[in-house]
Design a protein around this motif. Sequence first.
Motif, short mmCIF file in Angstrom:
data_model
loop_
_atom_site.label_atom_id
_atom_site.label_comp_id
_atom_site.label_asym_id
_atom_site.label_seq_id
_atom_site.Cartn_x
_atom_site.Cartn_y
_atom_site.Cartn_z
N GLN A 145 57.71 33.77 61.02
CA GLN A 145 58.95 33.39 60.33
C GLN A 145 58.86 33.63 58.83
N HIS A 146 57.64 33.68 58.30
CA HIS A 146 57.46 33.94 56.87
C HIS A 146 57.03 35.39 56.62
N ALA A 147 57.47 36.26 57.54
CA ALA A 147 57.34 37.72 57.38
C ALA A 147 55.91 38.22 57.37
N ILE A 148 55.00 37.48 57.99
CA ILE A 148 53.63 37.97 58.14
C ILE A 148 53.56 38.76 59.44
N GLN A 149 53.24 40.04 59.31
CA GLN A 149 53.16 40.95 60.44
C GLN A 149 51.76 41.56 60.50
N PRO A 150 51.39 42.21 61.60
CA PRO A 150 50.06 42.83 61.68
C PRO A 150 49.76 43.77 60.50
N ALA A 151 50.78 44.47 60.00
CA ALA A 151 50.56 45.38 58.87
C ALA A 151 50.32 44.65 57.56
N SER A 152 50.59 43.33 57.53
CA SER A 152 50.44 42.56 56.29
C SER A 152 48.98 42.38 55.89
N GLY A 153 48.10 42.36 56.88
CA GLY A 153 46.69 42.17 56.60
C GLY A 153 46.03 41.20 57.57
N ALA A 154 44.80 40.85 57.27
CA ALA A 154 44.00 40.02 58.17
C ALA A 154 44.47 38.57 58.17
N ILE A 155 44.29 37.91 59.33
CA ILE A 155 44.60 36.48 59.49
C ILE A 155 43.30 35.73 59.69
N THR A 233 39.84 26.41 50.09
CA THR A 233 39.28 27.74 49.86
C THR A 233 40.18 28.81 50.45
N ALA A 234 40.69 28.57 51.64
CA ALA A 234 41.57 29.54 52.30
C ALA A 234 42.84 29.76 51.48
N ILE A 235 43.41 28.70 50.95
CA ILE A 235 44.63 28.83 50.13
C ILE A 235 44.33 29.64 48.88
N ARG A 236 43.21 29.36 48.23
CA ARG A 236 42.86 30.09 47.01
C ARG A 236 42.51 31.55 47.30
N SER A 237 42.19 31.86 48.58
CA SER A 237 41.81 33.22 48.97
C SER A 237 42.95 33.99 49.64
N THR A 238 44.12 33.39 49.71
CA THR A 238 45.25 34.05 50.36
C THR A 238 45.93 35.00 49.37
N GLN A 239 46.29 36.17 49.87
CA GLN A 239 46.87 37.20 49.00
C GLN A 239 48.31 36.88 48.64
N TYR A 240 48.86 37.68 47.74
CA TYR A 240 50.21 37.43 47.24
C TYR A 240 51.21 37.39 48.40
N GLY A 241 52.06 36.35 48.41
CA GLY A 241 53.09 36.22 49.43
C GLY A 241 52.59 35.79 50.78
N GLY A 242 51.33 35.39 50.87
CA GLY A 242 50.74 34.99 52.15
C GLY A 242 51.20 33.62 52.61
N CYS A 243 50.83 33.29 53.84
CA CYS A 243 51.26 32.02 54.45
C CYS A 243 50.07 31.33 55.08
N VAL A 244 49.91 30.05 54.78
CA VAL A 244 48.81 29.25 55.30
C VAL A 244 49.40 28.13 56.15
N THR A 245 48.93 28.00 57.40
CA THR A 245 49.37 26.90 58.26
C THR A 245 48.23 25.90 58.39
N ALA A 246 48.55 24.63 58.28
CA ALA A 246 47.54 23.57 58.31
C ALA A 246 47.84 22.59 59.44
#
Length: 332
Positions: A145-155, A233-246
């Motif tokens: 829903q936050h536009a993260i797709q396989p082409a966006s990068g690693a999860i 650490t994960a939040i600080r390591s997330t790339q621009y426009g990324g999405c973190v679920t907790a």
Amino acid sequence: MAPEDFWAFSVKQVDTQYIQQVVKKSISNLPVGDILIQVQFSSLNYKDALSATGHYGVTKNYPHIPGIDAAGIVLEDTSGQFHPGDRVLVTGFDLGVNTWGGFAELIRVPAAWVLPLPAGLTPAESMILGTAGLTAALCVEALLQHAIQPASGAILVTGATGGVGSLAVALLAKLGFEVVAVTGKRDRHAYLTELGAARILSREQVNDTSDKPLLKGQWAGVVDTVGGNLLATAIRSTQYGGCVTACGLVGGVDLPLTVHPFILRGVRLIGIDSVNLPLAQRQQLWHRFATDWKLTNLEAIATTVTLTDLPVWIDRILKGQVVGRVLVHVAK
């Protein structure tokens, strides 16, 4: 016709001790509710283990029957929503918390908690998924829903050998994502690779204890099941426009970070709760698990136990010794 009594895994309090035993209960002891269900399968979750060992933050009254998940067959329904013989499932709400739960041959619950079992899932498959699967699905749905797709990068998936983590790895891999799994269990790398992980990292590799407000951006998205400094650490390591679920807190409830990831990189942090999720949204996710999100490797994730096996497995899950999901075969 409903039986007059049933077998259940019950926990009773004796002074400061919590005694676990499989006992016969009378149907008259069941709580008030609309639907009587003959339980076939349940699953063991960390929350169940806390309930079974007297954790007051989970369960306040004993004797009690834990089990936050249940799948089975309708015996009676005074609401008119279902018919005897219908296959149904229940996860979350108050089941197994302060309402007697799925570690029993019978449960009685409100109609507002009950969903029909999707045609593409067996009762056992639905309970291998259970609350853990629903939570993993919510995490993946939030990324999409936050536009993260396989082409966006690693999860990144933390706590990857746990129930939610294992199912998140499998589901993300099925959808074509590059999954980087985090585990402290060095002997489980082959397990994670089989589920679809492209890379595996140790907890130490993703647990930065410096005071740097930002770290190198590596992840398009994160499914965090641990909390604490691993989440920070994960939040600080997330790339621009990324999405973190907790969705977890076993690593701690504090979140030591600054606002920099949010205001300089536009990182989105999404909290995940499956306990009180509206029924309509649950039904959509269960439908997906039965269709386009159907996982074909569920057996590799699950260990099947009986009610009498539960004390051993409760101890193991509390010690962090359980990998994947524990399926509880309730029906005798």
